[in-house]
Design an enzyme around this catalytic site. Structure first.
Site, PDB file in Angstrom:
ATOM      1  N   LYS A  11       0.832  -1.467  -0.321  1.00 57.03           N
ATOM      2  CA  LYS A  11       0.149  -0.135  -0.126  1.00 57.03           C
ATOM      3  C   LYS A  11       0.785   1.449   0.611  1.00 57.03           C
ATOM      4  O   LYS A  11       2.078   1.305   0.054  1.00 57.03           O
ATOM      5  CB  LYS A  11      -1.019  -0.480   1.084  1.00 57.03           C
ATOM      6  CG  LYS A  11      -1.955  -1.338   1.664  1.00 57.03           C
ATOM      7  CD  LYS A  11      -3.250  -1.290   2.435  1.00 57.03           C
ATOM      8  CE  LYS A  11      -3.851  -2.158   2.469  1.00 57.03           C
ATOM      9  NZ  LYS A  11      -4.816  -1.977   3.093  1.00 57.03           N
ATOM     10  N   TYR A  51     -12.409  -2.036  -4.089  1.00 54.09           N
ATOM     11  CA  TYR A  51     -13.164  -2.385  -2.296  1.00 54.09           C
ATOM     12  C   TYR A  51     -14.270  -1.620  -2.477  1.00 54.09           C
ATOM     13  O   TYR A  51     -15.506  -1.949  -1.132  1.00 54.09           O
ATOM     14  CB  TYR A  51     -12.609  -0.882  -1.904  1.00 54.09           C
ATOM     15  CG  TYR A  51     -10.932  -1.349  -0.855  1.00 54.09           C
ATOM     16  CD1 TYR A  51     -11.199  -2.444  -0.359  1.00 54.09           C
ATOM     17  CD2 TYR A  51     -10.332   0.119  -1.523  1.00 54.09           C
ATOM     18  CE1 TYR A  51      -9.560  -2.555   0.279  1.00 54.09           C
ATOM     19  CE2 TYR A  51      -8.169  -0.952  -1.365  1.00 54.09           C
ATOM     20  CZ  TYR A  51      -8.474  -1.795  -0.419  1.00 54.09           C
ATOM     21  OH  TYR A  51      -7.103  -2.820   0.271  1.00 54.09           O
ATOM     22  N   PHE A  59     -15.337   3.591   6.836  1.00 56.18           N
ATOM     23  CA  PHE A  59     -14.276   4.512   6.371  1.00 56.18           C
ATOM     24  C   PHE A  59     -13.832   3.677   5.345  1.00 56.18           C
ATOM     25  O   PHE A  59     -12.622   4.482   4.608  1.00 56.18           O
ATOM     26  CB  PHE A  59     -12.913   3.264   7.126  1.00 56.18           C
ATOM     27  CG  PHE A  59     -13.476   1.827   6.796  1.00 56.18           C
ATOM     28  CD1 PHE A  59     -12.368   1.092   5.909  1.00 56.18           C
ATOM     29  CD2 PHE A  59     -13.753   0.892   7.894  1.00 56.18           C
ATOM     30  CE1 PHE A  59     -13.329   0.263   5.540  1.00 56.18           C
ATOM     31  CE2 PHE A  59     -14.000  -0.148   7.816  1.00 56.18           C
ATOM     32  CZ  PHE A  59     -13.829  -0.668   6.671  1.00 56.18           C
ATOM     33  N   ARG A  87      -2.271 -14.237   4.995  1.00 51.04           N
ATOM     34  CA  ARG A  87      -2.697 -13.607   5.740  1.00 51.04           C
ATOM     35  C   ARG A  87      -1.840 -13.843   7.329  1.00 51.04           C
ATOM     36  O   ARG A  87      -1.833 -12.601   7.942  1.00 51.04           O
ATOM     37  CB  ARG A  87      -4.274 -14.105   6.612  1.00 51.04           C
ATOM     38  CG  ARG A  87      -5.217 -13.743   4.911  1.00 51.04           C
ATOM     39  CD  ARG A  87      -5.501 -12.342   4.893  1.00 51.04           C
ATOM     40  NE  ARG A  87      -6.726 -11.999   5.558  1.00 51.04           N
ATOM     41  CZ  ARG A  87      -7.654 -11.120   5.530  1.00 51.04           C
ATOM     42  NH1 ARG A  87      -6.913 -10.188   4.618  1.00 51.04           N
ATOM     43  NH2 ARG A  87      -8.278 -10.854   7.101  1.00 51.04           N
ATOM     44  N   THR A  93      -5.592  -6.603  11.159  1.00 49.42           N
ATOM     45  CA  THR A  93      -5.922  -5.195  10.224  1.00 49.42           C
ATOM     46  C   THR A  93      -4.493  -4.592  11.404  1.00 49.42           C
ATOM     47  O   THR A  93      -4.738  -3.340   9.882  1.00 49.42           O
ATOM     48  CB  THR A  93      -7.247  -5.384   9.948  1.00 49.42           C
ATOM     49  OG1 THR A  93      -7.692  -6.559   9.300  1.00 49.42           O
ATOM     50  CG2 THR A  93      -7.756  -4.316   9.037  1.00 49.42           C
ATOM     51  N   ARG A 104       2.570  -6.310   9.347  1.00 46.10           N
ATOM     52  CA  ARG A 104       2.111  -5.314   9.533  1.00 46.10           C
ATOM     53  C   ARG A 104       2.083  -4.518  11.014  1.00 46.10           C
ATOM     54  O   ARG A 104       2.254  -3.643  11.414  1.00 46.10           O
ATOM     55  CB  ARG A 104       0.188  -5.074   9.751  1.00 46.10           C
ATOM     56  CG  ARG A 104      -0.068  -5.532   8.145  1.00 46.10           C
ATOM     57  CD  ARG A 104      -1.388  -5.925   8.663  1.00 46.10           C
ATOM     58  NE  ARG A 104      -2.180  -5.601   7.390  1.00 46.10           N
ATOM     59  CZ  ARG A 104      -3.870  -5.928   7.397  1.00 46.10           C
ATOM     60  NH1 ARG A 104      -4.061  -6.856   8.082  1.00 46.10           N
ATOM     61  NH2 ARG A 104      -4.310  -5.401   5.573  1.00 46.10           N
ATOM     62  N   ASN A 114      -1.718   0.454   6.534  1.00 47.90           N
ATOM     63  CA  ASN A 114      -1.212  -0.963   7.041  1.00 47.90           C
ATOM     64  C   ASN A 114      -0.393  -1.774   6.142  1.00 47.90           C
ATOM     65  O   ASN A 114      -0.675  -2.908   6.501  1.00 47.90           O
ATOM     66  CB  ASN A 114      -2.750  -1.526   8.428  1.00 47.90           C
ATOM     67  CG  ASN A 114      -3.778  -2.313   6.714  1.00 47.90           C
ATOM     68  OD1 ASN A 114      -3.268  -1.669   5.358  1.00 47.90           O
ATOM     69  ND2 ASN A 114      -4.165  -2.726   7.576  1.00 47.90           N
ATOM     70  N   HIS A 117      -2.577  -5.337   1.794  1.00 50.58           N
ATOM     71  CA  HIS A 117      -3.009  -5.954   1.661  1.00 50.58           C
ATOM     72  C   HIS A 117      -3.389  -7.711   0.844  1.00 50.58           C
ATOM     73  O   HIS A 117      -2.259  -7.278   0.647  1.00 50.58           O
ATOM     74  CB  HIS A 117      -4.483  -5.502   0.286  1.00 50.58           C
ATOM     75  CG  HIS A 117      -5.628  -6.308   0.163  1.00 50.58           C
ATOM     76  ND1 HIS A 117      -6.796  -6.645   0.271  1.00 50.58           N
ATOM     77  CD2 HIS A 117      -5.493  -7.424  -0.982  1.00 50.58           C
ATOM     78  CE1 HIS A 117      -7.374  -7.613  -0.278  1.00 50.58           C
ATOM     79  NE2 HIS A 117      -6.470  -7.901  -1.100  1.00 50.58           N
ATOM     80  N   GLU A 128     -10.319 -10.476  -7.592  1.00 51.40           N
ATOM     81  CA  GLU A 128      -8.682  -9.696  -7.103  1.00 51.40           C
ATOM     82  C   GLU A 128      -7.757 -10.091  -8.751  1.00 51.40           C
ATOM     83  O   GLU A 128      -7.823  -9.207  -9.335  1.00 51.40           O
ATOM     84  CB  GLU A 128      -8.525  -9.432  -6.317  1.00 51.40           C
ATOM     85  CG  GLU A 128      -9.611  -9.253  -4.951  1.00 51.40           C
ATOM     86  CD  GLU A 128      -9.101  -9.135  -3.383  1.00 51.40           C
ATOM     87  OE1 GLU A 128     -10.412  -9.392  -2.572  1.00 51.40           O
ATOM     88  OE2 GLU A 128      -8.056  -9.643  -3.271  1.00 51.40           O
TER      89      GLU A 128
HETATM   90  P1  ATP Z   1      -7.014  -5.895   3.852  1.00 52.07           P
HETATM   91  O1  ATP Z   1      -7.985  -6.332   3.239  1.00 52.07           O
HETATM   92  O2  ATP Z   1      -6.247  -4.914   3.037  1.00 52.07           O
HETATM   93  O3  ATP Z   1      -6.273  -7.061   3.363  1.00 52.07           O
HETATM   94  P2  ATP Z   1      -8.332  -6.646   6.498  1.00 52.07           P
HETATM   95  O4  ATP Z   1      -8.892  -7.628   5.405  1.00 52.07           O
HETATM   96  O5  ATP Z   1      -7.186  -7.126   7.286  1.00 52.07           O
HETATM   97  O6  ATP Z   1      -7.209  -6.068   5.045  1.00 52.07           O
HETATM   98  P3  ATP Z   1     -10.759  -5.357   5.707  1.00 52.07           P
HETATM   99  O7  ATP Z   1     -11.666  -5.592   6.878  1.00 52.07           O
HETATM  100  O8  ATP Z   1     -11.016  -5.994   4.295  1.00 52.07           O
HETATM  101  O9  ATP Z   1      -9.097  -5.594   6.499  1.00 52.07           O
HETATM  102  O10 ATP Z   1     -10.468  -3.181   5.311  1.00 52.07           O
HETATM  103  C1  ATP Z   1     -10.321  -3.332   4.552  1.00 52.07           C
HETATM  104  C2  ATP Z   1      -8.926  -2.186   4.463  1.00 52.07           C
HETATM  105  O11 ATP Z   1      -9.261  -1.057   5.086  1.00 52.07           O
HETATM  106  C3  ATP Z   1      -7.735  -1.874   5.937  1.00 52.07           C
HETATM  107  O12 ATP Z   1      -6.707  -3.070   5.486  1.00 52.07           O
HETATM  108  C4  ATP Z   1      -7.762  -1.243   5.709  1.00 52.07           C
HETATM  109  O13 ATP Z   1      -6.626  -1.057   5.175  1.00 52.07           O
HETATM  110  C5  ATP Z   1      -9.071  -0.338   5.753  1.00 52.07           C
HETATM  111  N1  ATP Z   1      -9.509  -0.369   7.334  1.00 52.07           N
HETATM  112  C6  ATP Z   1     -10.474  -1.149   8.451  1.00 52.07           C
HETATM  113  N2  ATP Z   1     -11.285  -1.203   9.152  1.00 52.07           N
HETATM  114  C7  ATP Z   1     -10.561   0.174   9.237  1.00 52.07           C
HETATM  115  C8  ATP Z   1     -11.317   0.907   9.955  1.00 52.07           C
HETATM  116  N3  ATP Z   1     -11.438   0.985  11.747  1.00 52.07           N
HETATM  117  N4  ATP Z   1     -10.750   2.557  10.386  1.00 52.07           N
HETATM  118  C9  ATP Z   1      -9.656   2.901   8.896  1.00 52.07           C
HETATM  119  N5  ATP Z   1      -9.428   2.377   8.213  1.00 52.07           N
HETATM  120  C10 ATP Z   1     -10.179   0.187   8.431  1.00 52.07           C
HETATM  121 MG    MG Z   2     -10.164  -7.631   3.700  1.00 54.73          MG
END
Ligand code: ATP
Ligand code: MG
Length: 140
Positions: A11, A51, A59, A87, A93, A104, A114, A117, A128
């Site tokens: 990212k 997304y 968010f 993962r 996250t 992370r 973070n 992805h 994807e």
């Molecule tokens: P990713 O999909 O990026 O691999 P993830 O699966 O751990 O991460 P998701 O719940 O899918 O997390 O959220 C997608 C992305 O949105 C996160 O990686 C982060 O960048 C952002 N995000 C998630 N939760 C929050 C939050 N509470 N506040 C701000 N940004 C968030």
């Molecule tokens: Mg995710």
């Protein structure tokens, strides 16, 4: 055990701090192989499409702004149980909750910025990868 492919993004917070190589080293040390990779800058439309599953989340707008704020590195990773393994090496996250040694925990700035992805299921990995790479760009 099964040979799988997953989709990964380094990212903008990580590319901005010149951490691309360090993130890739973590992935490779975990046994994942980079079989496709390209550095791009997403448009708002690109990020919104990727997304879309999060479009109702509070968010979402910030996330789209962040993911279009600088270059990102798109990757296809291959390995045994690649989806779960990626993962695991990514960590939680929220970096405050991530295990030590994870990407992370070591590199992420906060829950949004973070660093990486990774696909969360075989179905999403396939979707994807198809969204971001042509078949001939993946060389296993
Ligand atoms: P990713 O999909 O990026 O691999 P993830 O699966 O751990 O991460 P998701 O719940 O899918 O997390 O959220 C997608 C992305 O949105 C996160 O990686 C982060 O960048 C952002 N995000 C998630 N939760 C929050 C939050 N509470 N506040 C701000 N940004 C968030
Ligand atoms: Mg995710």
């Amino acid at each position: 055990m099964a040979l799988e492919r997953t989709f990964s993004i380094i990212k903008p917070d990580a590319t901005a701090r010149n951490l691309t190589g360090k993130v890739i080293a973590k992935l490779e040390d975990a046994g994942l192989r980079v079989v496709a990779q390209k550095r791009v800058k997403w448009s708002k439309a690109d990020a919104e499409k990727f997304y879309a599953v999060h479009s109702a989340r509070p968010f979402y707008n910030d996330l789209v702004a962040f993911m279009t704020s600088g270059p990102i590195v798109l990757q296809v990773l291959e390995g045994e149980n690649a989806i779960a393994k990626n993962r695991e090496v990514m960590g939680a996250t929220d970096p405050a909750k991530a295990d030590s040694g994870t990407i992370r925990k070591e590199f992420a700035e906060n829950i949004e910025r973070n660093s990486v992805h990774g696909s969360d299921s075989a179905e999403n990995a396939a979707a994807e990868i198809a969204l971001c790479f042509r078949l001939e760009e993946i060389v296993g």
